[in-house]
Motif scaffolding. Structure first.
Motif, mmCIF file in Angstrom:
data_model
loop_
_atom_site.group_PDB
_atom_site.id
_atom_site.type_symbol
_atom_site.label_atom_id
_atom_site.label_comp_id
_atom_site.label_asym_id
_atom_site.label_seq_id
_atom_site.Cartn_x
_atom_site.Cartn_y
_atom_site.Cartn_z
ATOM 1 N N ILE A 185 28.207 31.232 6.687
ATOM 2 C CA ILE A 185 28.239 30.627 7.955
ATOM 3 C C ILE A 185 29.709 30.489 8.394
ATOM 4 C CG2 ILE A 185 28.202 28.068 8.714
ATOM 5 C CD1 ILE A 185 25.790 27.648 6.974
ATOM 6 N N THR B 181 25.436 41.255 2.798
ATOM 7 C CA THR B 181 25.829 39.922 2.249
ATOM 8 C C THR B 181 27.145 40.348 1.771
ATOM 9 O OG1 THR B 181 23.626 39.451 1.662
ATOM 10 C CG2 THR B 181 25.542 38.260 0.413
ATOM 11 N N THR C 88 18.992 38.685 8.611
ATOM 12 C CA THR C 88 18.196 37.639 7.837
ATOM 13 C C THR C 88 17.031 36.846 8.652
ATOM 14 O OG1 THR C 88 20.099 36.880 6.725
ATOM 15 C CG2 THR C 88 18.238 35.477 6.800
ATOM 16 N N LEU C 89 17.152 36.898 9.924
ATOM 17 C CA LEU C 89 16.089 36.373 10.828
ATOM 18 C C LEU C 89 14.986 37.401 11.006
ATOM 19 C CD1 LEU C 89 15.035 34.218 12.977
ATOM 20 C CD2 LEU C 89 16.265 35.532 14.625
ATOM 21 N N ARG D 95 28.928 37.784 11.480
ATOM 22 C CA ARG D 95 27.969 36.764 11.290
ATOM 23 C C ARG D 95 26.761 37.120 11.724
ATOM 24 N NH1 ARG D 95 30.934 31.144 12.468
ATOM 25 N NH2 ARG D 95 31.612 32.590 14.261
ATOM 26 N N TYR E 111 24.849 39.650 10.140
ATOM 27 C CA TYR E 111 24.145 39.125 8.863
ATOM 28 C C TYR E 111 22.942 38.264 9.402
ATOM 29 C CZ TYR E 111 23.215 36.317 4.668
ATOM 30 O OH TYR E 111 22.594 35.604 3.647
ATOM 31 N N TRP E 112 23.232 37.253 9.851
ATOM 32 C CA TRP E 112 21.967 36.384 10.473
ATOM 33 C C TRP E 112 20.919 36.900 11.247
ATOM 34 C CZ3 TRP E 112 21.518 32.371 7.495
ATOM 35 C CH2 TRP E 112 22.473 31.989 7.011
ATOM 36 N N ARG F 151 29.520 40.692 4.468
ATOM 37 C CA ARG F 151 29.866 39.696 5.003
ATOM 38 C C ARG F 151 30.787 38.761 4.088
ATOM 39 N NH1 ARG F 151 31.475 36.991 8.342
ATOM 40 N NH2 ARG F 151 31.108 34.976 8.522
#
Length: 119
Positions: free
Chosen positions: A100, A68, A27-28, A20, A23-24, A71
């Protein structure tokens, strides 16, 4: 920043699993970079800079899909679940939930747990 660069190093690697955090963070950083580029275009107003955000989007398109898919693999799902975003109204929400939730503990069909540190 290392999380972002790791995803770019795995540019088109669709095999394996992604945490996670990986991935996040990707993305951030994508959001921050896109925001800064768009603000730059807005402030400077130079017509030649208008293509900059679009070029950046093209640059991170494949790594974004790859992380993605990895993930989704971490949650035990096939990468083809990414196509659920094309289902109107709920598809994007379902994919968001998949991004999530915590990945499967231990090994799964897509590889070993990325949280486990190999020594």
């Amino acid at each position: 920043m290392n999380w972002y660069l790791e995803v770019l190093k795995k540019y088109a690697e669709f095999n394996g699993r992604a945490r996670r955090m990986e991935y996040w963070m990707f993305t951030l950083f994508n959001f921050i970079i896109a925001f800064v580029l768009n603000m730059l275009v807005g402030f400077v107003g130079e017509p030649m800079l208008v293509a900059l955000p679009a070029l950046y989007g093209l640059f991170v398109f494949i790594p974004g899909i790859a992380v993605t898919v990895r993930r989704l693999h971490d949650t035990g799902r096939s990468g083809w679940w990414i196509l659920i975003v094309f289902v109107p109204l709920i598809g994007g929400l379902v994919l968001l939930v998949f991004m999530i939730i915590e990945g499967e503990a231990g090994d799964n069909a897509y590889g070993s747990n990325p949280k486990v540190v190999v020594t």
